[in-house]
Design a protein around this motif. Structure first.
Motif, PDB file in Angstrom:
ATOM      1  N   SER A  89      36.938  51.279  27.952  1.00  6.19           N
ATOM      2  CA  SER A  89      36.213  50.091  28.390  1.00  6.19           C
ATOM      3  C   SER A  89      37.179  48.906  28.370  1.00  6.19           C
ATOM      4  CB  SER A  89      35.004  49.840  27.474  1.00  6.19           C
ATOM      5  OG  SER A  89      34.282  48.697  27.873  1.00  6.19           O
ATOM      6  N   GLY A  90      36.648  47.720  28.525  1.00  5.55           N
ATOM      7  CA  GLY A  90      37.499  46.538  28.496  1.00  5.55           C
ATOM      8  C   GLY A  90      36.688  45.265  28.623  1.00  5.55           C
ATOM      9  N   ILE A  91      37.368  44.149  28.421  1.00  2.83           N
ATOM     10  CA  ILE A  91      36.763  42.829  28.553  1.00  2.83           C
ATOM     11  C   ILE A  91      37.595  42.041  29.566  1.00  2.83           C
ATOM     12  CG2 ILE A  91      36.089  40.696  27.366  1.00  2.83           C
ATOM     13  CD1 ILE A  91      36.237  42.377  24.723  1.00  2.83           C
ATOM     14  N   PHE A  92      36.923  41.442  30.540  1.00  2.00           N
ATOM     15  CA  PHE A  92      37.613  40.665  31.567  1.00  2.00           C
ATOM     16  C   PHE A  92      37.276  39.186  31.427  1.00  2.00           C
ATOM     17  CE2 PHE A  92      36.970  44.922  33.261  1.00  2.00           C
ATOM     18  CZ  PHE A  92      38.235  45.246  33.707  1.00  2.00           C
ATOM     19  N   ILE A  93      38.287  38.347  31.633  1.00  2.00           N
ATOM     20  CA  ILE A  93      38.130  36.901  31.507  1.00  2.00           C
ATOM     21  C   ILE A  93      38.349  36.238  32.861  1.00  2.00           C
ATOM     22  CG2 ILE A  93      39.086  34.823  30.409  1.00  2.00           C
ATOM     23  CD1 ILE A  93      37.565  36.580  28.492  1.00  2.00           C
ATOM     24  N   HIS A  94      37.497  35.242  33.188  1.00  2.00           N
ATOM     25  CA  HIS A  94      37.602  34.496  34.451  1.00  2.00           C
ATOM     26  C   HIS A  94      37.381  35.408  35.660  1.00  2.00           C
ATOM     27  CE1 HIS A  94      40.227  31.341  32.177  1.00  2.00           C
ATOM     28  NE2 HIS A  94      38.929  31.106  32.039  1.00  2.00           N
ATOM     29  N   VAL A  95      36.320  36.173  35.580  1.00  2.00           N
ATOM     30  CA  VAL A  95      35.968  37.090  36.665  1.00  2.00           C
ATOM     31  C   VAL A  95      35.371  36.312  37.840  1.00  2.00           C
ATOM     32  CG1 VAL A  95      34.419  38.970  37.336  1.00  2.00           C
ATOM     33  CG2 VAL A  95      35.560  39.013  35.107  1.00  2.00           C
ATOM     34  N   LEU A  96      35.853  36.625  39.032  1.00  2.44           N
ATOM     35  CA  LEU A  96      35.285  36.058  40.256  1.00  2.44           C
ATOM     36  C   LEU A  96      34.284  37.058  40.818  1.00  2.44           C
ATOM     37  CD1 LEU A  96      38.513  34.613  41.918  1.00  2.44           C
ATOM     38  CD2 LEU A  96      36.812  33.410  40.534  1.00  2.44           C
ATOM     39  N   GLU A  97      33.012  36.704  40.789  1.00  6.63           N
ATOM     40  CA  GLU A  97      31.986  37.601  41.302  1.00  6.63           C
ATOM     41  C   GLU A  97      31.798  37.335  42.790  1.00  6.63           C
ATOM     42  OE1 GLU A  97      27.690  39.430  39.947  1.00  6.63           O
ATOM     43  OE2 GLU A  97      28.316  37.468  39.193  1.00  6.63           O
ATOM     44  N   SER A  98      32.233  38.264  43.590  1.00  7.51           N
ATOM     45  CA  SER A  98      32.233  38.095  45.029  1.00  7.51           C
ATOM     46  C   SER A  98      32.273  39.457  45.696  1.00  7.51           C
ATOM     47  CB  SER A  98      33.456  37.269  45.462  1.00  7.51           C
ATOM     48  OG  SER A  98      33.702  37.390  46.848  1.00  7.51           O
ATOM     49  N   GLN A  99      31.695  39.544  46.882  1.00 12.48           N
ATOM     50  CA  GLN A  99      31.762  40.790  47.636  1.00 12.48           C
ATOM     51  C   GLN A  99      33.184  41.107  48.065  1.00 12.48           C
ATOM     52  OE1 GLN A  99      29.298  42.924  47.959  1.00 12.48           O
ATOM     53  NE2 GLN A  99      27.896  41.568  46.842  1.00 12.48           N
ATOM     54  N   TYR A 122      35.559  41.317  46.070  1.00 12.03           N
ATOM     55  CA  TYR A 122      36.109  42.144  44.997  1.00 12.03           C
ATOM     56  C   TYR A 122      35.066  43.180  44.587  1.00 12.03           C
ATOM     57  CZ  TYR A 122      39.329  38.176  44.582  1.00 12.03           C
ATOM     58  OH  TYR A 122      40.236  37.180  44.833  1.00 12.03           O
ATOM     59  N   ALA A 123      35.405  44.444  44.692  1.00  7.92           N
ATOM     60  CA  ALA A 123      34.452  45.505  44.371  1.00  7.92           C
ATOM     61  C   ALA A 123      34.200  45.642  42.875  1.00  7.92           C
ATOM     62  CB  ALA A 123      34.951  46.835  44.936  1.00  7.92           C
ATOM     63  N   ALA A 124      35.125  45.154  42.050  1.00 12.05           N
ATOM     64  CA  ALA A 124      34.999  45.271  40.594  1.00 12.05           C
ATOM     65  C   ALA A 124      35.721  44.109  39.927  1.00 12.05           C
ATOM     66  CB  ALA A 124      35.580  46.600  40.125  1.00 12.05           C
ATOM     67  N   PRO A 125      35.351  43.776  38.678  1.00 17.20           N
ATOM     68  CA  PRO A 125      35.984  42.661  37.977  1.00 17.20           C
ATOM     69  C   PRO A 125      37.497  42.789  37.839  1.00 17.20           C
ATOM     70  CG  PRO A 125      33.934  43.227  36.891  1.00 17.20           C
ATOM     71  CD  PRO A 125      34.171  44.284  37.932  1.00 17.20           C
ATOM     72  N   TRP A 126      38.022  44.010  37.678  1.00 17.24           N
ATOM     73  CA  TRP A 126      39.457  44.184  37.442  1.00 17.24           C
ATOM     74  C   TRP A 126      40.303  43.780  38.645  1.00 17.24           C
ATOM     75  CZ3 TRP A 126      42.124  47.458  40.646  1.00 17.24           C
ATOM     76  CH2 TRP A 126      41.424  48.470  41.293  1.00 17.24           C
ATOM     77  N   MET A 127      39.678  43.570  39.784  1.00 19.60           N
ATOM     78  CA  MET A 127      40.436  43.163  40.963  1.00 19.60           C
ATOM     79  C   MET A 127      40.755  41.668  40.981  1.00 19.60           C
ATOM     80  SD  MET A 127      38.576  45.415  43.924  1.00 19.60           S
ATOM     81  CE  MET A 127      38.568  47.203  43.866  1.00 19.60           C
ATOM     82  N   SER A 128      40.050  40.896  40.156  1.00 22.04           N
ATOM     83  CA  SER A 128      40.296  39.449  40.124  1.00 22.04           C
ATOM     84  C   SER A 128      40.711  38.926  38.755  1.00 22.04           C
ATOM     85  CB  SER A 128      39.044  38.687  40.580  1.00 22.04           C
ATOM     86  OG  SER A 128      37.992  38.793  39.623  1.00 22.04           O
ATOM     87  N   ALA A 129      40.459  39.718  37.699  1.00 23.43           N
ATOM     88  CA  ALA A 129      40.633  39.187  36.346  1.00 23.43           C
ATOM     89  C   ALA A 129      41.444  40.116  35.449  1.00 23.43           C
ATOM     90  CB  ALA A 129      39.258  38.960  35.713  1.00 23.43           C
ATOM     91  N   VAL A 130      42.165  39.522  34.510  1.00 25.16           N
ATOM     92  CA  VAL A 130      42.947  40.305  33.554  1.00 25.16           C
ATOM     93  C   VAL A 130      42.025  40.961  32.532  1.00 25.16           C
ATOM     94  CG1 VAL A 130      45.017  38.889  33.813  1.00 25.16           C
ATOM     95  CG2 VAL A 130      43.326  38.291  32.065  1.00 25.16           C
ATOM     96  N   GLU A 131      42.526  42.034  31.901  1.00 30.82           N
ATOM     97  CA  GLU A 131      41.689  42.851  31.026  1.00 30.82           C
ATOM     98  C   GLU A 131      42.227  42.949  29.607  1.00 30.82           C
ATOM     99  OE1 GLU A 131      40.109  47.520  30.661  1.00 30.82           O
ATOM    100  OE2 GLU A 131      41.349  46.871  32.364  1.00 30.82           O
ATOM    101  N   TYR A 132      41.302  42.805  28.663  1.00 31.80           N
ATOM    102  CA  TYR A 132      41.530  43.148  27.259  1.00 31.80           C
ATOM    103  C   TYR A 132      41.077  44.604  27.118  1.00 31.80           C
ATOM    104  CZ  TYR A 132      40.977  42.904  22.118  1.00 31.80           C
ATOM    105  OH  TYR A 132      41.060  43.114  20.748  1.00 31.80           O
ATOM    106  N   TYR A 190      45.596  42.394  45.423  1.00 30.79           N
ATOM    107  CA  TYR A 190      44.335  41.657  45.367  1.00 30.79           C
ATOM    108  C   TYR A 190      44.604  40.157  45.323  1.00 30.79           C
ATOM    109  CZ  TYR A 190      42.845  46.340  44.188  1.00 30.79           C
ATOM    110  OH  TYR A 190      42.638  47.701  44.214  1.00 30.79           O
ATOM    111  N   ALA A 191      44.316  39.489  46.420  1.00 30.15           N
ATOM    112  CA  ALA A 191      44.568  38.049  46.533  1.00 30.15           C
ATOM    113  C   ALA A 191      43.811  37.292  45.446  1.00 30.15           C
ATOM    114  CB  ALA A 191      44.138  37.552  47.911  1.00 30.15           C
ATOM    115  N   GLY A 192      44.522  36.446  44.729  1.00 30.52           N
ATOM    116  CA  GLY A 192      43.889  35.634  43.701  1.00 30.52           C
ATOM    117  C   GLY A 192      43.805  36.281  42.341  1.00 30.52           C
ATOM    118  N   PHE A 193      44.361  37.494  42.192  1.00 31.46           N
ATOM    119  CA  PHE A 193      44.272  38.167  40.889  1.00 31.46           C
ATOM    120  C   PHE A 193      44.866  37.294  39.784  1.00 31.46           C
ATOM    121  CE2 PHE A 193      46.315  40.573  37.500  1.00 31.46           C
ATOM    122  CZ  PHE A 193      45.232  41.282  37.011  1.00 31.46           C
ATOM    123  N   GLY A 194      44.074  37.082  38.715  1.00 34.07           N
ATOM    124  CA  GLY A 194      44.535  36.346  37.545  1.00 34.07           C
ATOM    125  C   GLY A 194      44.783  34.876  37.774  1.00 34.07           C
ATOM    126  N   GLN A 195      44.324  34.331  38.885  1.00 23.19           N
ATOM    127  CA  GLN A 195      44.627  32.937  39.200  1.00 23.19           C
ATOM    128  C   GLN A 195      43.517  31.958  38.843  1.00 23.19           C
ATOM    129  OE1 GLN A 195      46.014  32.508  43.254  1.00 23.19           O
ATOM    130  NE2 GLN A 195      47.440  34.230  43.077  1.00 23.19           N
TER     131      GLN A 195
END
Length: 226
Positions: free
Chosen positions: A92-102, A104-114, A197-202
Motif C-alpha cells: 500500500s502507500g500514502i500519496f501527498i498532493h494528489v490531483l484528482e482528475s480524469q 490521471y487514472a490513479a493517484p501515483w500518476m500525479s503524486a509522490v508516494e510514502y 505523466y505531465a505535472g508529476f510531483g509538481q
C-alpha cells in the motif's frame, strides 16, 4: 498595574497564538469513511470500510477496487500522521498532493508516494529494493540501513510538508527528504518512469490518498496538523 496588565495580555496572546498556529484535525472518526471517497468515483462503494474502529482496505470485501482520497485538498505547511498495519503480502502507500482528475487514472500518476509494504514478502512484489520498502519515497531514495519496521504490528507514518521540502518518517526515524525545487529532484523525475505523466510531483495543493494495491491494510489515528 499597567505593567502587570501588559504582561498578562502578552501571555494571553502567546497562548492564543500557540493554539492557532498548531491545530490538529482528525481525518477519520473511527466509525465511518466520511471525508473520504474512491479516487475519481466519489459516489461509488469500495473495498474500503470500517472494522473495529480501523479504516480497512480488503480486496475480499464487496465493492469497487481502488484508492481512497480525502474530500479536502491540503496546501501550505502541514504534517500528516497515521498508524498502519499491513497483512501478509500486502502493499500500500500514502500519496501527498494528489490531483484528482480524469487526466490521471490513479493517484501515483500525479503524486509522490510514502511506501507501505509487508517486508516478509518483499522479494515477491518489490524485488527487495531499498527504494520500495516501507517509509521510502517510492522509487527515488534509498532507505537508511537501520529501519525500525514492526513486522505484523502497528507502524507510525509521519509526513512533513514545509514549503518545497517533503520529509518522511517511519516510527520516528527519518527515511526520506526531498526539495522539490532542487535541480537534483527534477533530474530524478526526468530519469524515472514518472516522467511520462505531465505535472508529476509538481502540485503543492491536493488531496491525501491511501493506496489499494495488494492485500489487506488498516489505518488508525489519521491526523493533519498545521
Amino acid at each position: 498595574m499597567k505593567r502587570i496588565l501588559f504582561f498578562s495580555l502578552v501571555l494571553l496572546n502567546a497562548c492564543n497564538f500557540s493554539s492557532v498556529s498548531e491545530k490538529s484535525q482528525s481525518l477519520f472518526d473511527g466509525k465511518t469513511i466520511e471525508g473520504w471517497h474512491l479516487y475519481n468515483e466519489p459516489t461509488t462503494s469500495s473495498i474500503w470500510f470500517v472494522e473495529d474502529g480501523l479504516l480497512t482496505c480488503d480486496p475480499a470485501h464487496d465493492g469497487t477496487y481502488g484508492d481512497l482520497v480525502t474530500d479536502l485538498a491540503f496546501e501550505g505547511d502541514y504534517t500528516f500522521s497515521c498508524e498502519w498495519k499491513v497483512g501478509s503480502g500486502g502493499n500500500s502507500g500514502i500519496f501527498i498532493h494528489v490531483l484528482e482528475s480524469q487526466a490521471y487514472a490513479a493517484p501515483w500518476m500525479s503524486a509522490v508516494e510514502y511506501q507501505i509494504l509487508d517486508h516478509s514478502d518483499s522479494t515477491n512484489h518489490n524485488y527487495n529494493d531499498p527504494m520500495r520498502m516501507s517509509g521510502a519515497l517510492y522509487g527515488f531514495q534509498d532507505l537508511p540501513e537501520e529501519l525500525p519496521y514492526h513486522q505484523n504490528g502497528w507502524n507510525k507514518a509521519l509526513i512533513q510538508v514545509q514549503g518545497e521540502v517533503l520529509t518522511f518518517f517511519l516510527n520516528d526515524v527519518q527515511t526520506a527528504k526531498v526539495d522539490f525545487a532542487s535541480r537534483a529532484w527534477k533530474a530524478q523525475v526526468k530519469a524515472s518512469k514518472f516522467a511520462q505523466y505531465a505535472g508529476f510531483g509538481q502540485s503543492r495543493k491536493g488531496a491525501i490518498s491511501l493506496q489499494a494495491w495488494k492485500g489487506r491494510v488498516q489505518f488508525r489515528n489519521l491526523q493533519i496538523t498545521n
